[in-house]
Motif scaffolding. Structure first.
Motif, PDB file in Angstrom:
ATOM      1  N   SER A 126      27.941  39.944  44.127  1.00 43.99           N
ATOM      2  CA  SER A 126      27.200  40.214  42.899  1.00 43.99           C
ATOM      3  C   SER A 126      27.190  41.696  42.536  1.00 43.99           C
ATOM      4  N   PHE A 129      30.755  43.099  41.886  1.00 45.38           N
ATOM      5  CA  PHE A 129      31.275  42.605  40.608  1.00 45.38           C
ATOM      6  C   PHE A 129      30.579  43.293  39.437  1.00 45.38           C
ATOM      7  N   HIS A 130      29.298  43.487  39.607  1.00 40.15           N
ATOM      8  CA  HIS A 130      28.529  44.169  38.560  1.00 40.15           C
ATOM      9  C   HIS A 130      29.045  45.598  38.366  1.00 40.15           C
ATOM     10  N   ASN A 133      32.362  45.480  36.598  1.00 37.00           N
ATOM     11  CA  ASN A 133      32.168  45.263  35.168  1.00 37.00           C
ATOM     12  C   ASN A 133      31.818  46.581  34.463  1.00 37.00           C
ATOM     13  N   ARG A 143      36.913  45.622  25.622  1.00 33.79           N
ATOM     14  CA  ARG A 143      37.392  44.426  26.323  1.00 33.79           C
ATOM     15  C   ARG A 143      36.245  43.687  26.984  1.00 33.79           C
ATOM     16  N   ASP A 144      36.484  42.404  27.254  1.00 35.87           N
ATOM     17  CA  ASP A 144      35.513  41.614  27.995  1.00 35.87           C
ATOM     18  C   ASP A 144      35.515  42.085  29.451  1.00 35.87           C
ATOM     19  N   HIS A 146      34.118  40.987  32.208  1.00 31.40           N
ATOM     20  CA  HIS A 146      34.328  39.945  33.226  1.00 31.40           C
ATOM     21  C   HIS A 146      35.814  39.608  33.356  1.00 31.40           C
ATOM     22  N   LEU A 147      36.475  39.409  32.222  1.00 31.97           N
ATOM     23  CA  LEU A 147      37.908  39.104  32.259  1.00 31.97           C
ATOM     24  C   LEU A 147      38.705  40.265  32.846  1.00 31.97           C
ATOM     25  N   MET A 148      38.288  41.478  32.509  1.00 30.48           N
ATOM     26  CA  MET A 148      38.992  42.650  33.046  1.00 30.48           C
ATOM     27  C   MET A 148      38.817  42.755  34.549  1.00 30.48           C
ATOM     28  N   VAL A 150      38.205  40.346  36.711  1.00 30.31           N
ATOM     29  CA  VAL A 150      39.001  39.316  37.378  1.00 30.31           C
ATOM     30  C   VAL A 150      40.489  39.685  37.335  1.00 30.31           C
ATOM     31  N   SER A 151      40.929  40.232  36.207  1.00 29.02           N
ATOM     32  CA  SER A 151      42.338  40.609  36.102  1.00 29.02           C
ATOM     33  C   SER A 151      42.714  41.668  37.133  1.00 29.02           C
ATOM     34  N   LEU A 153      41.185  42.318  39.984  1.00 32.17           N
ATOM     35  CA  LEU A 153      41.170  41.686  41.310  1.00 32.17           C
ATOM     36  C   LEU A 153      42.423  40.842  41.517  1.00 32.17           C
TER      37      LEU A 153
END
Lengths: 196, 196
Positions: A126, A129-130, A133, A143-144, A146-148, A150-151, A153
DNA sequence: GTCTATAAAGGGATAGAC
DNA sequence: GTCTATCCCTTTATAGAC
């Protein structure tokens, strides 16, 4: 004074982690674990009530090991570009150097039930990831995040995941397994995203 | 006329594929497979000499199913940009719609021995990977095509892999599971690489 | 804390009837 | 081609001695 009990328990987990990482939960028996540890299978049940619990505690030890990295990856004060480069570099080193951690994670995301995944998300990822972000927002505000995240990673982790078969695929060179080369490649791929 | 034998064999594999995909080789027993198929475990040995062979043939069927896609993804005549967009889109659809295929692949790359991985590389991925390298060269001639190919695959595949835990991670929105949204995100991420 | 012994269940695989 | 019955081994887990 009971100190041996704790020590032995951690030792058992340390020896068990690579077994679960390489063979998966169903692929490892209590006998195999016992043999690797150097005791009999029945003795394992003195430390852990059952195989499930042993597995969960092995996960916890393997994941807890990197809590520091997760939290320290974002402490340095620097430009977004420098921080992104740093992060990618540290991620590449992490997945390359702790194969057990990476494999356990992969298996757990694949096989874990909802309850375990929620625990993993909340207790391990958590904050990390935060922070990721937030970093993404700092260098790519349009850009989003969350998507960035994950990309990024995915870019790092997949280069590691595919390593076992990569050497048989067209265009492979030995340097493609070097975390510095991979990190540099990924950073330049993302560099165009950065708003200077 | 022996036609039932072939048909039944393929049917068994079709039923078996999702079991191996979801539970892994060690996680599925011959009895479980037999039950899912609707016959007794002993009858499986009429079609396959042993569990290993059954598994390998299930892999072959699951992978062979997408041979066409692999070869057709690069046929259309268009600009590199259009072809890249097309490819990303088709990859996103593929990994989203055939979860069994994706999971089997992931497990096989993780657990397959060198011999099986070489076979997989040569017989399933070689042409596809070669075409991807060529596409990468066409829109990013200054980059290492192998690294670019792996990066693109990683971008697509990891968004799928992380899906089970993604919904528990910061910033998640339902749209992040939509292959169109993911594809669009990845394409714009790579668009800056394209030499116009 | 580790051992031996063992229970109870499930695993892969085979033999032979139908 | 599928069945029942069975073999033999491994598995998880427990009981109780040391």
């Amino acid at each position: 004074m009971g100190k041996n009990k704790q020590k032995t328990k951690a030792e058992i987990l340390t020896i068990t982690i690579p077994l679960f990482a390489n063979e998966g939960y169903a692929g490892v028996s209590m006998r195999q674990i016992a043999k690797a540890v150097g005791i009999k299978a029945a003795s394992l049940y003195h430390h852990f009530p059952d195989k499930q619990t042993l597995y969960i505690e092995a996960l916890a030890q393997a994941f807890g090991k990197h809590a520091d990295f997760m939290n320290e990856a974002f402490t340095l004060q620097a430009t977004p570009e420098q921080r992104l480069r740093q992060l990618i570099h540290k991620l590449c080193i992490l997945v390359t150097e702790d194969a057990d951690f990476s494999r356990l994670m992969q298996r757990e995301i694949m096989d874990g039930d909802e309850k375990r995944l929620k625990l993993l998300a909340d207790q391990v990822f958590s904050d990390f990831f935060h922070d990721m972000n937030r970093l993404c927002r700092s260098f790519a505000p349009d850009r989003d995040p969350h998507l960035m995240t994950v990309s990024i990673l995915g870019l790092v982790i997949y280069h590691y995941q595919i390593a076992p078969i990569r050497c048989f695929l067209p265009g492979f060179q030995a340097s493609h397994n070097d975390p510095d080369i991979i990190g540099q490649h990924i950073f330049t791929l993302l560099k165009n995203e950065i708003e200077l």
